[in-house]
Enzyme design. Structure first.
Site, short mmCIF file in Angstrom:
data_model
loop_
_atom_site.label_atom_id
_atom_site.label_comp_id
_atom_site.label_asym_id
_atom_site.label_seq_id
_atom_site.Cartn_x
_atom_site.Cartn_y
_atom_site.Cartn_z
N LYS A 56 0.40 -1.22 -0.31
CA LYS A 56 -0.36 0.03 0.41
C LYS A 56 0.70 0.92 -0.27
CE LYS A 56 -3.85 -2.74 2.35
NZ LYS A 56 -4.06 -3.29 3.61
N ASP A 85 -11.05 3.37 4.21
CA ASP A 85 -11.10 1.57 4.61
C ASP A 85 -13.03 1.35 3.70
OD1 ASP A 85 -9.14 -0.60 4.08
OD2 ASP A 85 -8.42 -0.67 6.38
N GLN A 133 -4.57 -1.34 10.04
CA GLN A 133 -4.07 -2.73 9.28
C GLN A 133 -5.14 -3.21 10.00
OE1 GLN A 133 -3.46 -3.72 5.60
NE2 GLN A 133 -4.24 -5.37 6.08
N1 GUN Z 1 -6.69 -7.01 6.70
C1 GUN Z 1 -7.20 -7.41 5.27
N2 GUN Z 1 -7.75 -7.07 4.17
C2 GUN Z 1 -7.98 -5.95 4.59
C3 GUN Z 1 -8.02 -4.29 4.33
O1 GUN Z 1 -8.94 -4.12 3.09
N3 GUN Z 1 -7.67 -3.23 4.82
C4 GUN Z 1 -7.71 -3.05 6.14
N4 GUN Z 1 -6.99 -2.23 7.11
N5 GUN Z 1 -6.81 -4.73 6.71
C5 GUN Z 1 -7.80 -5.59 5.94
#
Ligand code: GUN
Length: 285
Positions: free
Chosen positions: A49, A116, A93
């Site tokens: 990311k 998110d 995350q």
């Molecule tokens: N863990 C697995 N997929 C995601 C996501 O799209 N965003 C976040 N913050 N954590 C995750």
């Protein structure tokens, strides 16, 4: 035919980069992330990311905590980021360690910085058909990939395998919206579904988000169906999806690979949501 999520995501990153260049002269958009513990996959996802942000010109503020961090420390950080006018998006995350109350953390993020799309305000609006500030990145990425591949879901039977808060539930809500680009007939199946094959065989579009390596085989897929694989699993040291790709590919008309399918689209949508947040703010001031 293989649906190339990597290429489509790169096109989107190019477009985002062009849009961000137009804002040169004012501050750059900024994403703040919170990463807790040593979980290897989370570190890898966050790294990807951050690299994508750097590529398009989004600033990143990293906040990394040891596994032992307490709830209050994370909440205080989030409160600060909510108030910081130079932060457009806040990403926590997942998963968080078991001693952390993840629901409280998600609810602490300002819905207007919730890139998110996990906050109940945004999920609730999505479900009700009101415009949320942000739609969760993986569902949004799947929809964008379908649109850019000229696949319409209106009038189609879409079967979603998996009922997670991150993928299955919001994806069902998104694809059944009353719009010409959605309007799908959605069925959600999960680990406690009887007659699984009977239902998956009815899918014009089959979307798998179960986290079960290579669970889906050709006999579960209708001839000519479109198969979208959201799974990211390790099997014998190899990265595989929820679909047994070699087995299912001849049965499907179009199929996404793992890696190079939905994964890069999720990242592209995170960046798109961050730019959206930045632009929403710019219109306010
Ligand atoms: N863990 C697995 N997929 C995601 C996501 O799209 N965003 C976040 N913050 N954590 C995750």
């Amino acid at each position: 035919m293989i649906i190339d999520g990597k290429k489509t995501s790169q096109d989107i990153l190019e477009e985002l980069s062009e849009q961000i260049k137009k804002h040169q002269g004012s501050r750059a958009p900024c994403l703040a992330y919170i990463l807790v513990g040593e979980y290897e996959a989370s570190h890898l996802y966050v790294k990807r990311k951050v690299q994508a942000c750097e590529r398009v010109g989004i600033n990143v503020k990293g906040n990394v905590f040891e596994e032992s961090v307490c709830q209050k420390q994370i909440l205080e950080l989030i409160h600060g980021l909510n108030l910081d006018p130079t932060v457009d998006g806040i990403l926590v995350q997942m998963p968080l360690p078991s001693h952390i109350n993840a629901q409280q953390i998600v609810e602490a993020v300002s819905p207007q910085k919730d890139v998110d799309g996990f906050h109940p305000f945004n999920i609730g609006r999505l479900l009700l058909g009101y415009t949320p500030f942000f739609v969760p990145c993986t569902p949004l990425g799947i929809h964008e990939l379908l649109m850019r591949s000229n696949i319409q879901v209106s009038h189609k039977n879409v079967v979603i395998m998996g009922r997670s808060n991150i993928v299955g539930k919001p994806l069902a809500a998104l694809l059944m919206q009353k719009t010409s680009q959605t309007n799908a007939t959605v069925t959600v199946v999960h680990s406690h579904t009887s007659n699984l094959e009977e239902i998956t065989l009815n899918a014009d579009v089959l979307i798998t988000a179960m986290g079960s390596p290579e669970l889906v085989k050709a006999h579960m897929v209708k001839k000519g169906a479109i198969v979208i694989d959201v799974g990211i699993n390790r099997l014998h040291g190899k990265l595989v999806g929820d679909v047994d790709f070699k087995n299912v590919e001849p049965q499907a008309s179009q199929i996404t690979p793992v890696p190079g399918g939905v994964g890069p689209m999720t990242i592209a949508m995170l960046l798109s949501n961050t730019l959206k947040s930045y632009q929403m703010k710019a219109q306010l001031t």
